[in-house]
Design a protein around this motif. Structure first.
Motif, PDB file in Angstrom:
ATOM      1  N   LYS A  44      54.359  30.546  37.875  1.00  0.00           N
ATOM      2  CA  LYS A  44      52.835  32.017  38.595  1.00  0.00           C
ATOM      3  C   LYS A  44      52.448  32.495  37.977  1.00  0.00           C
ATOM      4  O   LYS A  44      51.381  32.395  38.387  1.00  0.00           O
ATOM      5  CB  LYS A  44      54.240  32.693  39.024  1.00  0.00           C
ATOM      6  CG  LYS A  44      53.432  33.379  40.743  1.00  0.00           C
ATOM      7  CD  LYS A  44      54.643  34.067  41.081  1.00  0.00           C
ATOM      8  CE  LYS A  44      53.425  34.880  42.410  1.00  0.00           C
ATOM      9  NZ  LYS A  44      54.600  35.328  43.222  1.00  0.00           N
ATOM     10  N   TYR A  48      48.339  32.242  37.995  1.00  0.00           N
ATOM     11  CA  TYR A  48      47.022  33.537  37.952  1.00  0.00           C
ATOM     12  C   TYR A  48      46.204  32.899  36.899  1.00  0.00           C
ATOM     13  O   TYR A  48      45.724  33.654  36.405  1.00  0.00           O
ATOM     14  CB  TYR A  48      48.454  34.992  37.419  1.00  0.00           C
ATOM     15  CG  TYR A  48      48.619  35.592  38.534  1.00  0.00           C
ATOM     16  CD1 TYR A  48      48.107  35.543  40.240  1.00  0.00           C
ATOM     17  CD2 TYR A  48      50.230  35.513  39.260  1.00  0.00           C
ATOM     18  CE1 TYR A  48      48.961  35.180  41.169  1.00  0.00           C
ATOM     19  CE2 TYR A  48      50.867  35.807  40.199  1.00  0.00           C
ATOM     20  CZ  TYR A  48      49.860  36.197  41.280  1.00  0.00           C
ATOM     21  OH  TYR A  48      50.556  37.101  42.002  1.00  0.00           O
ATOM     22  N   ARG A  80      41.513  42.571  40.461  1.00  0.00           N
ATOM     23  CA  ARG A  80      42.859  41.657  40.355  1.00  0.00           C
ATOM     24  C   ARG A  80      43.901  41.795  39.337  1.00  0.00           C
ATOM     25  O   ARG A  80      45.268  41.240  40.536  1.00  0.00           O
ATOM     26  CB  ARG A  80      41.669  40.375  39.750  1.00  0.00           C
ATOM     27  CG  ARG A  80      42.510  39.109  39.704  1.00  0.00           C
ATOM     28  CD  ARG A  80      42.783  38.620  41.217  1.00  0.00           C
ATOM     29  NE  ARG A  80      43.598  37.429  41.074  1.00  0.00           N
ATOM     30  CZ  ARG A  80      44.611  37.504  41.566  1.00  0.00           C
ATOM     31  NH1 ARG A  80      45.275  38.073  42.896  1.00  0.00           N
ATOM     32  NH2 ARG A  80      45.525  36.252  41.866  1.00  0.00           N
ATOM     33  N   ASP A  82      44.903  44.616  39.556  1.00  0.00           N
ATOM     34  CA  ASP A  82      45.295  45.391  40.825  1.00  0.00           C
ATOM     35  C   ASP A  82      46.453  44.353  41.834  1.00  0.00           C
ATOM     36  O   ASP A  82      47.621  45.014  42.365  1.00  0.00           O
ATOM     37  CB  ASP A  82      44.736  46.651  41.262  1.00  0.00           C
ATOM     38  CG  ASP A  82      44.572  47.475  40.267  1.00  0.00           C
ATOM     39  OD1 ASP A  82      45.304  48.039  39.303  1.00  0.00           O
ATOM     40  OD2 ASP A  82      43.516  48.344  40.417  1.00  0.00           O
ATOM     41  N   GLU A  83      45.442  43.566  42.230  1.00  0.00           N
ATOM     42  CA  GLU A  83      46.125  42.476  43.708  1.00  0.00           C
ATOM     43  C   GLU A  83      47.157  42.211  43.306  1.00  0.00           C
ATOM     44  O   GLU A  83      48.110  41.515  43.901  1.00  0.00           O
ATOM     45  CB  GLU A  83      45.247  41.408  43.762  1.00  0.00           C
ATOM     46  CG  GLU A  83      43.773  41.593  44.423  1.00  0.00           C
ATOM     47  CD  GLU A  83      42.496  41.036  44.699  1.00  0.00           C
ATOM     48  OE1 GLU A  83      43.170  39.680  44.152  1.00  0.00           O
ATOM     49  OE2 GLU A  83      41.552  41.160  44.943  1.00  0.00           O
ATOM     50  N   ILE A  84      47.659  41.341  41.430  1.00  0.00           N
ATOM     51  CA  ILE A  84      48.818  40.915  41.891  1.00  0.00           C
ATOM     52  C   ILE A  84      49.186  41.883  40.963  1.00  0.00           C
ATOM     53  O   ILE A  84      50.565  41.251  41.811  1.00  0.00           O
ATOM     54  CB  ILE A  84      47.782  40.016  39.920  1.00  0.00           C
ATOM     55  CG1 ILE A  84      47.325  38.380  40.071  1.00  0.00           C
ATOM     56  CG2 ILE A  84      49.399  39.699  39.306  1.00  0.00           C
ATOM     57  CD1 ILE A  84      46.323  38.408  38.850  1.00  0.00           C
ATOM     58  N   GLN A  86      50.808  44.632  43.482  1.00  0.00           N
ATOM     59  CA  GLN A  86      50.644  44.502  44.324  1.00  0.00           C
ATOM     60  C   GLN A  86      51.227  43.264  45.211  1.00  0.00           C
ATOM     61  O   GLN A  86      52.718  43.799  46.143  1.00  0.00           O
ATOM     62  CB  GLN A  86      49.449  44.148  45.140  1.00  0.00           C
ATOM     63  CG  GLN A  86      48.820  45.826  45.060  1.00  0.00           C
ATOM     64  CD  GLN A  86      49.804  47.098  45.533  1.00  0.00           C
ATOM     65  OE1 GLN A  86      50.409  47.487  46.882  1.00  0.00           O
ATOM     66  NE2 GLN A  86      49.853  48.145  45.059  1.00  0.00           N
ATOM     67  N   GLU A  87      51.338  42.595  44.971  1.00  0.00           N
ATOM     68  CA  GLU A  87      51.953  40.682  44.759  1.00  0.00           C
ATOM     69  C   GLU A  87      53.050  41.375  44.568  1.00  0.00           C
ATOM     70  O   GLU A  87      54.164  40.326  45.383  1.00  0.00           O
ATOM     71  CB  GLU A  87      51.391  39.577  44.564  1.00  0.00           C
ATOM     72  CG  GLU A  87      49.897  39.426  45.161  1.00  0.00           C
ATOM     73  CD  GLU A  87      48.613  38.194  45.374  1.00  0.00           C
ATOM     74  OE1 GLU A  87      49.184  37.873  43.987  1.00  0.00           O
ATOM     75  OE2 GLU A  87      47.781  38.811  45.584  1.00  0.00           O
ATOM     76  N   ASN A  88      53.765  41.291  43.547  1.00  0.00           N
ATOM     77  CA  ASN A  88      54.803  41.235  43.358  1.00  0.00           C
ATOM     78  C   ASN A  88      55.436  42.111  42.585  1.00  0.00           C
ATOM     79  O   ASN A  88      56.392  42.434  41.489  1.00  0.00           O
ATOM     80  CB  ASN A  88      54.459  40.515  41.572  1.00  0.00           C
ATOM     81  CG  ASN A  88      53.730  39.186  41.875  1.00  0.00           C
ATOM     82  OD1 ASN A  88      54.746  38.946  41.486  1.00  0.00           O
ATOM     83  ND2 ASN A  88      52.443  38.750  41.455  1.00  0.00           N
ATOM     84  N   LYS A  89      55.419  43.463  43.381  1.00  0.00           N
ATOM     85  CA  LYS A  89      55.653  44.868  43.385  1.00  0.00           C
ATOM     86  C   LYS A  89      57.337  45.092  43.137  1.00  0.00           C
ATOM     87  O   LYS A  89      58.435  45.298  42.111  1.00  0.00           O
ATOM     88  CB  LYS A  89      55.718  45.137  44.759  1.00  0.00           C
ATOM     89  CG  LYS A  89      54.528  46.309  44.243  1.00  0.00           C
ATOM     90  CD  LYS A  89      54.627  47.257  45.356  1.00  0.00           C
ATOM     91  CE  LYS A  89      53.332  48.646  45.041  1.00  0.00           C
ATOM     92  NZ  LYS A  89      53.211  48.814  46.178  1.00  0.00           N
ATOM     93  N   SER A  91      59.080  41.851  41.594  1.00  0.00           N
ATOM     94  CA  SER A  91      59.132  40.551  40.420  1.00  0.00           C
ATOM     95  C   SER A  91      59.352  41.882  39.660  1.00  0.00           C
ATOM     96  O   SER A  91      58.608  42.081  38.721  1.00  0.00           O
ATOM     97  CB  SER A  91      58.893  40.152  40.551  1.00  0.00           C
ATOM     98  OG  SER A  91      58.728  38.904  39.377  1.00  0.00           O
TER      99      SER A  91
END
Length: 141
Positions: A44, A48, A80, A82-84, A86-89, A91
């Motif tokens: 992953k 990214y 970006r 911050d987006e990542i 949010q997507e991975n809270k 993990s």
């Protein structure tokens, strides 16, 4: 009497050795489970934009996995990251990596220095994982 004391000391020593070995085996097993969990995030991270440039496994009393990844700063503006995040809270490992990158960028920005290529992320997984983020290639390690 002396024989009894020596035997008692020998028994205590053997008991301590057995306990230490058991604790050591337990720590090794826990570390290997932790390494297995971290191995799942590396594909992953590559998606990214962080490519693995170095990978090593250290097998000792305390095993460790060390991975170095490299990326370009342009792929990681704060928005970006911050987006990542949010997507991975869910993990902890992914969140730790990108939160450390974000903190590094924020601290670097306070120095008013230029961003030197590349972005380097070094991860050392052992009983207590360690994440280092470099902006530019370190000359001395």
């Amino acid at each position: 009497m002396l024989d009894k004391i020596q035997k008692a000391l020998h028994d205590v020593t053997e008991s301590i050795k057995t306990q230490a070995s058991s604790i050591g085996d337990s720590a090794k097993e826990k570390t290997y489970r932790l390494i297995e969990e971290w191995l799942k995030i590396f594909p992953k991270l590559e998606i990214y934009g962080l490519q693995i440039t170095s990978f090593s496994l250290g097998v000792a009393l305390s095993p460790s996995l060390e991975v170095e990844l490299k990326g370009d700063h342009e792929k990681f503006p704060i928005e970006r990251i911050d987006e990542i995040l949010q997507e991975n809270k869910g993990s902890a490992a992914m969140f730790s990596v990108f939160n450390t990158i974000k903190m590094t960028y924020n601290l670097h920005r306070q120095t008013y220095a230029n961003l030197e290529e590349p972005l380097i992320v070094k991860i050392k997984i052992r009983l207590s994982p360690e994440i280092k983020v470099y902006i530019g290639k370190p000359i001395i390690e």
